[in-house]
Structures are given as structure tokens and as C-alpha cells.
Write a protein that holds these residues in place. Structure first.
Motif, PDB file in Angstrom:
ATOM      1  N   VAL A  84       0.848  -1.199   0.000  1.00 57.64           N
ATOM      2  CA  VAL A  84       0.000   0.000   0.000  1.00 57.64           C
ATOM      3  C   VAL A  84       0.882   1.247   0.000  1.00 57.64           C
ATOM      4  CG1 VAL A  84      -1.729   1.306   1.301  1.00 57.64           C
ATOM      5  CG2 VAL A  84      -1.911  -1.182   1.129  1.00 57.64           C
ATOM      6  N   GLN A  85       1.954   1.234   0.800  1.00 51.69           N
ATOM      7  CA  GLN A  85       2.847   2.391   0.848  1.00 51.69           C
ATOM      8  C   GLN A  85       3.590   2.572  -0.470  1.00 51.69           C
ATOM      9  OE1 GLN A  85       2.342   0.260   3.251  1.00 51.69           O
ATOM     10  NE2 GLN A  85       2.062   1.377   5.190  1.00 51.69           N
ATOM     11  N   SER A  86       3.957   1.465  -1.129  1.00 50.70           N
ATOM     12  CA  SER A  86       4.663   1.605  -2.405  1.00 50.70           C
ATOM     13  C   SER A  86       3.729   2.157  -3.481  1.00 50.70           C
ATOM     14  CB  SER A  86       5.281   0.272  -2.836  1.00 50.70           C
ATOM     15  OG  SER A  86       4.306  -0.728  -3.010  1.00 50.70           O
ATOM     16  N   ALA A  87       2.444   1.821  -3.418  1.00 57.96           N
ATOM     17  CA  ALA A  87       1.488   2.415  -4.349  1.00 57.96           C
ATOM     18  C   ALA A  87       1.446   3.925  -4.183  1.00 57.96           C
ATOM     19  CB  ALA A  87       0.096   1.821  -4.132  1.00 57.96           C
ATOM     20  N   GLN A  88       1.486   4.377  -2.934  1.00 60.79           N
ATOM     21  CA  GLN A  88       1.478   5.816  -2.665  1.00 60.79           C
ATOM     22  C   GLN A  88       2.774   6.470  -3.145  1.00 60.79           C
ATOM     23  OE1 GLN A  88       1.778   7.074   1.448  1.00 60.79           O
ATOM     24  NE2 GLN A  88       0.302   8.726   1.089  1.00 60.79           N
ATOM     25  N   ALA A  89       3.924   5.802  -2.913  1.00 59.30           N
ATOM     26  CA  ALA A  89       5.203   6.359  -3.347  1.00 59.30           C
ATOM     27  C   ALA A  89       5.258   6.492  -4.867  1.00 59.30           C
ATOM     28  CB  ALA A  89       6.351   5.480  -2.851  1.00 59.30           C
ATOM     29  N   LEU A  90       4.794   5.473  -5.576  1.00 64.04           N
ATOM     30  CA  LEU A  90       4.806   5.521  -7.038  1.00 64.04           C
ATOM     31  C   LEU A  90       3.840   6.571  -7.566  1.00 64.04           C
ATOM     32  CD1 LEU A  90       4.939   1.676  -7.642  1.00 64.04           C
ATOM     33  CD2 LEU A  90       6.777   3.297  -8.149  1.00 64.04           C
ATOM     34  N   ALA A  91       2.670   6.682  -6.955  1.00 61.93           N
ATOM     35  CA  ALA A  91       1.729   7.724  -7.358  1.00 61.93           C
ATOM     36  C   ALA A  91       2.329   9.104  -7.108  1.00 61.93           C
ATOM     37  CB  ALA A  91       0.409   7.566  -6.608  1.00 61.93           C
ATOM     38  N   SER A  92       3.091   9.245  -6.037  1.00 59.40           N
ATOM     39  CA  SER A  92       3.716  10.531  -5.728  1.00 59.40           C
ATOM     40  C   SER A  92       4.742  10.907  -6.794  1.00 59.40           C
ATOM     41  CB  SER A  92       4.391  10.473  -4.352  1.00 59.40           C
ATOM     42  OG  SER A  92       3.452  10.212  -3.329  1.00 59.40           O
ATOM     43  N   ILE A  93       5.572   9.945  -7.210  1.00 57.55           N
ATOM     44  CA  ILE A  93       6.564  10.216  -8.255  1.00 57.55           C
ATOM     45  C   ILE A  93       5.862  10.562  -9.556  1.00 57.55           C
ATOM     46  CG2 ILE A  93       8.440   9.219  -9.624  1.00 57.55           C
ATOM     47  CD1 ILE A  93       9.071   7.449  -7.165  1.00 57.55           C
ATOM     48  N   ASP A  94       4.786   9.859  -9.865  1.00 56.46           N
ATOM     49  CA  ASP A  94       4.051  10.145 -11.090  1.00 56.46           C
ATOM     50  C   ASP A  94       3.460  11.552 -11.038  1.00 56.46           C
ATOM     51  OD1 ASP A  94       3.301   8.873 -13.637  1.00 56.46           O
ATOM     52  OD2 ASP A  94       1.252   9.232 -12.948  1.00 56.46           O
ATOM     53  N   GLN A  95       2.969  11.954  -9.868  1.00 58.26           N
ATOM     54  CA  GLN A  95       2.450  13.316  -9.726  1.00 58.26           C
ATOM     55  C   GLN A  95       3.568  14.342  -9.880  1.00 58.26           C
ATOM     56  OE1 GLN A  95      -0.421  14.722  -9.480  1.00 58.26           O
ATOM     57  NE2 GLN A  95      -1.917  13.229  -8.771  1.00 58.26           N
ATOM     58  N   LEU A  96       4.691  14.137  -9.206  1.00 55.85           N
ATOM     59  CA  LEU A  96       5.798  15.092  -9.243  1.00 55.85           C
ATOM     60  C   LEU A  96       6.389  15.223 -10.644  1.00 55.85           C
ATOM     61  CD1 LEU A  96       7.581  14.106  -5.928  1.00 55.85           C
ATOM     62  CD2 LEU A  96       6.465  16.298  -6.384  1.00 55.85           C
ATOM     63  N   SER A  97       6.361  14.136 -11.405  1.00 47.04           N
ATOM     64  CA  SER A  97       6.959  14.144 -12.747  1.00 47.04           C
ATOM     65  C   SER A  97       5.970  14.544 -13.832  1.00 47.04           C
ATOM     66  CB  SER A  97       7.528  12.759 -13.069  1.00 47.04           C
ATOM     67  OG  SER A  97       6.483  11.798 -13.203  1.00 47.04           O
ATOM     68  N   GLY A  98       4.732  14.752 -13.476  1.00 44.39           N
ATOM     69  CA  GLY A  98       3.730  15.069 -14.489  1.00 44.39           C
ATOM     70  C   GLY A  98       3.351  13.889 -15.358  1.00 44.39           C
ATOM     71  N   GLY A  99       3.397  12.681 -14.782  1.00 44.82           N
ATOM     72  CA  GLY A  99       2.963  11.484 -15.514  1.00 44.82           C
ATOM     73  C   GLY A  99       4.043  10.863 -16.364  1.00 44.82           C
ATOM     74  N   ARG A 100       5.300  10.942 -15.936  1.00 39.29           N
ATOM     75  CA  ARG A 100       6.412  10.415 -16.737  1.00 39.29           C
ATOM     76  C   ARG A 100       6.967   9.096 -16.200  1.00 39.29           C
ATOM     77  NH1 ARG A 100      10.839  13.854 -16.376  1.00 39.29           N
ATOM     78  NH2 ARG A 100       9.899  15.243 -14.822  1.00 39.29           N
ATOM     79  N   LEU A 101       6.297   8.444 -15.278  1.00 37.66           N
ATOM     80  CA  LEU A 101       6.829   7.240 -14.638  1.00 37.66           C
ATOM     81  C   LEU A 101       6.423   5.964 -15.373  1.00 37.66           C
ATOM     82  CD1 LEU A 101       8.356   6.076 -12.151  1.00 37.66           C
ATOM     83  CD2 LEU A 101       6.130   5.972 -10.991  1.00 37.66           C
ATOM     84  N   VAL A 102       7.378   5.025 -15.480  1.00 34.39           N
ATOM     85  CA  VAL A 102       7.128   3.658 -15.930  1.00 34.39           C
ATOM     86  C   VAL A 102       7.720   2.737 -14.876  1.00 34.39           C
ATOM     87  CG1 VAL A 102       7.676   1.884 -17.648  1.00 34.39           C
ATOM     88  CG2 VAL A 102       7.120   4.206 -18.393  1.00 34.39           C
ATOM     89  N   VAL A 103       6.977   1.702 -14.479  1.00 39.09           N
ATOM     90  CA  VAL A 103       7.422   0.815 -13.405  1.00 39.09           C
ATOM     91  C   VAL A 103       7.623  -0.591 -13.956  1.00 39.09           C
ATOM     92  CG1 VAL A 103       6.956  -0.035 -11.081  1.00 39.09           C
ATOM     93  CG2 VAL A 103       6.074   2.208 -11.781  1.00 39.09           C
ATOM     94  N   ALA A 104       8.889  -0.954 -14.204  1.00 43.83           N
ATOM     95  CA  ALA A 104       9.218  -2.338 -14.557  1.00 43.83           C
ATOM     96  C   ALA A 104       9.489  -3.094 -13.267  1.00 43.83           C
ATOM     97  CB  ALA A 104      10.434  -2.388 -15.466  1.00 43.83           C
ATOM     98  N   VAL A 105       8.922  -4.284 -13.140  1.00 44.24           N
ATOM     99  CA  VAL A 105       9.014  -5.045 -11.899  1.00 44.24           C
ATOM    100  C   VAL A 105       9.544  -6.454 -12.169  1.00 44.24           C
ATOM    101  CG1 VAL A 105       7.116  -3.772 -10.817  1.00 44.24           C
ATOM    102  CG2 VAL A 105       6.629  -5.886 -12.066  1.00 44.24           C
ATOM    103  N   GLY A 106      10.001  -7.090 -11.107  1.00 48.50           N
ATOM    104  CA  GLY A 106      10.448  -8.474 -11.159  1.00 48.50           C
ATOM    105  C   GLY A 106      10.257  -9.124  -9.803  1.00 48.50           C
ATOM    106  N   ALA A 107      10.548 -10.423  -9.754  1.00 51.89           N
ATOM    107  CA  ALA A 107      10.383 -11.174  -8.509  1.00 51.89           C
ATOM    108  C   ALA A 107      11.708 -11.667  -7.948  1.00 51.89           C
ATOM    109  CB  ALA A 107       9.435 -12.353  -8.723  1.00 51.89           C
ATOM    110  N   GLY A 108      12.836 -11.274  -8.550  1.00 59.07           N
ATOM    111  CA  GLY A 108      14.132 -11.696  -8.037  1.00 59.07           C
ATOM    112  C   GLY A 108      14.675 -12.918  -8.757  1.00 59.07           C
ATOM    113  N   PHE A 109      15.889 -13.325  -8.337  1.00 60.19           N
ATOM    114  CA  PHE A 109      16.614 -14.403  -8.993  1.00 60.19           C
ATOM    115  C   PHE A 109      16.903 -15.540  -8.012  1.00 60.19           C
ATOM    116  CE2 PHE A 109      17.659 -10.426 -11.069  1.00 60.19           C
ATOM    117  CZ  PHE A 109      17.443 -10.725 -12.392  1.00 60.19           C
ATOM    118  N   PRO A 110      16.585 -16.785  -8.367  1.00 64.87           N
ATOM    119  CA  PRO A 110      16.913 -17.916  -7.496  1.00 64.87           C
ATOM    120  C   PRO A 110      18.408 -17.973  -7.199  1.00 64.87           C
ATOM    121  CG  PRO A 110      15.429 -18.596  -9.261  1.00 64.87           C
ATOM    122  CD  PRO A 110      15.870 -17.201  -9.591  1.00 64.87           C
TER     123      PRO A 110
END
Length: 320
Positions: A84-110
């Protein structure tokens, strides 16, 4: 090639990469210079295995120092943060940047990321279900108009408070890293972009075809998924000296020789035209966004590479 090609830059966020006499604030000037040179995107990685700047903190700083360039994570590991907090952090960056954020994600490496999961107090088991739940929770929060509930396979929340909405309606695009059959299926079914790093373009085309087939099967538009590529590049006078430099880079960063690392991921060094020739194979396979890590060991060395790597885009577009 055409004007749809995008060239991005992975920022050197590790403490060991800043170099003697440099510091983390120098990364801001480095990023601003990249924007001036015409790069299309800036990316920050994510790890707990070595001292690095936290990617969301860095992107927040860049949001107010840059104007047009896309800001992204390559790749964020959401399990390291409360969702929930990371959703808020990402929304904050998107707001500060004027909608310039892209979030590539992964689950890590064995055999590598288990230690990071333990440090985050998150179980390694069911990590892919946790990842899918997290991005679906983000999308839920980014479109919610008031308090709500969320129940996935792993994550369950009742009475979620009203969230901060991102600048971009629906939230930032979400990309997935990885090229296993399961990752290809999930990328097509759930994500807005695909960011692998195959060492051979012959592996890219069938992977992209699988992503698009999965999207079609899920009733999604396959053309709406951005085909990206993560690569390590180094401009040198000739290929031989470039390979020697990349070998030193791999040994310092991975403890492995180039001959091993290049069986896993794409690394290219040499004159600009040689690098362009290699990348053209991937562009022909469908890549439209190149996410480039610079194979120099420190920030001063990478700063020296900026202008040379920037020469790639007009060459790839056929105007250089």
C-alpha cells in the motif's frame, strides 16, 4: 528503422560506482545531462545485496529536476516494500513528474534474491503470486475513488483508506522483466511492457510472439505492450579492447568472466557502428525501447560515455 525507437539509460546508483571525489548528488547532474543529450528515459535498479541509492527516492529527486524524459525502475522488486505504501510512493513520483513514470518489476533471482526477501521479512515462496497481487493492488488503488477492499491470492486488505491518485489516469505503465514461459504468459496477460535481456536476438522474437499470443488470449491488444530490451553497452575504439573492458566490468560486478555473463544477458562493446549492428538484430525482432546500462565501472567513466552512447539513436534511426 523509424522514430518509434527509444533509447534509455540505466543510472549508476551503487556506492562503488560513484568514484573517487564523486557523490550521489552528481547523479542528478548526470541525469540532467542525459536529458539534454536526447535520451528518452532514465532507469534505476533495485537491490538489497549491495549499497545503492533507493530507486524511488532517486526518481523522486529526478522528477523535479527533469522536464520531459521518462523515469523508470529496471527493475523494481515490490516484495521489498509494503504494497500500500509503495502504491502511494509511485503515485507521488508520477504526480511530481507530471505522468512520466514507468514501473518495470520483477520477482528476483533464485540462488541470489532469497537473502533480500529474508531481509524484507517476506517469504520466498509464492513470490510470483505476490508480485501479481501487488501490481493488481496498485492498479486498484490508483483507480479507487474512496475507501475499498482488496483480496488476491496472497494479499488481503479490508477498509483501505482513500489513496493518492497518480497524475496519469489509471497509473503508470507496468512492465515485467523475465523470459521464462511463465513470465511470457504473465507479461501478455497482465502487463504493459516486457523487459528481458536475452543474449541473442533469435531468442527475442519467439518470446515477444509468446507475449503477444498471451495478450490476445486474455482479450488484450498485443500492440499495446511495449517490447523493450535491457542491455549493457560500452563504446570503445575496437571490439577487442571493449571485450577486455567488459570482462573487467563483469568480474567486478558479478565475480564472473564475460564469457559466462554473456550467455545470460546482452553485453556489447566496440565502435558505435558495431554496437548499432548488434542492436539492429533486436530492433528487427520487435524491440522499440532500448534500456542501456553503461559498462564503465564508475560515474566519471560513465559520464564520458554519455555523448558516445547518445550517437546511437540517430544511427539506429537511419539519420546518423
Amino acid at each position: 528503422m523509424d522514430d518509434d525507437i527509444r533509447l534509455g539509460l540505466v543510472l549508476p546508483t551503487g556506492h562503488a560506482q560513484w568514484g573517487a571525489g564523486a557523490g550521489p548528488r552528481a547523479l542528478i547532474d548526470f541525469a540532467v545531462r542525459a536529458e539534454e543529450l536526447g535520451f528518452d528515459s532514465l532507469w534505476a535498479g533495485d537491490t538489497l545485496l549491495r549499497p545503492v541509492l533507493e530507486p524511488l527516492a532517486l526518481l523522486g529527486a529526478l522528477a523535479v529536476r527533469t522536464e520531459r524524459i521518462t523515469l523508470g525502475t529496471a527493475a523494481l522488486l515490490p516484495a521489498f516494500r509494503r504494497p500500500v505504501q509503495s502504491a502511494q510512493a509511485l503515485a507521488s513520483i508520477d504526480q511530481l513528474s507530471g505522468g512520466r513514470l514507468v514501473v518495470a518489476v520483477g520477482a528476483g533471482f533464485p540462488n541470489r534474491s532469497e537473502r533480500e526477501y529474508a531481509a524484507s521479512e517476506v517469504p520466498w515462496q509464492r513470490r510470483f503470486a505476490r508480485l501479481d497481487d501487488t501490481v493488481e493492488l496498485w492498479r486498484h488503488l490508483w483507480t479507487a475513488s474512496g475507501p475499498s477492499d482488496f483480496h488476491g491470492k496472497v494479499l488481503h486488505f479490508d477498509d483501505l483508506p482513500e489513496p493518492l491518485a497518480p497524475h496519469r489516469p489509471g497509473g503508470p505503465p507496468l512492465w515485467l522483466g523475465g523470459a521464462t514461459p511463465a513470465a511470457l504468459e504473465r507479461a501478455g496477460r497482465r502487463y504493459d511492457g516486457w523487459l528481458p535481456y536475452p543474449p541473442d536476438p533469435a531468442r527475442y522474437a519467439p518470446g515477444l510472439a509468446a507475449v503477444r499470443a498471451s495478450a490476445t488470449g486474455a482479450g488484450r491488444d498485443p500492440a499495446a505492450i511495449t517490447p523493450a530490451l535491457y542491455t549493457t553497452l560500452l563504446v570503445t575504439p575496437d571490439v577487442a579492447s571493449g571485450r577486455a573492458a567488459l570482462d573487467a566490468y563483469c568480474r567486478a560486478g558479478y565475480g564472473l568472466p564475460l564469457e559466462v555473463v554473456e550467455t545470460i544477458q546482452l553485453l556489447v562493446a566496440g565502435p558505435v557502428e558495431h554496437i548499432a549492428d548488434v542492436l539492429r538484430g533486436y530492433l528487427s525482432a520487435g524491440v522499440t525501447h532500448l534500456v542501456c546500462r553503461l559498462g564503465a565501472p564508475d560515474l566519471p567513466g560513465q559520464a564520458g560515455q554519455l555523448e558516445r552512447i547518445a550517437e546511437l539513436l540517430p544511427v539506429l534511426r537511419g539519420s546518423g
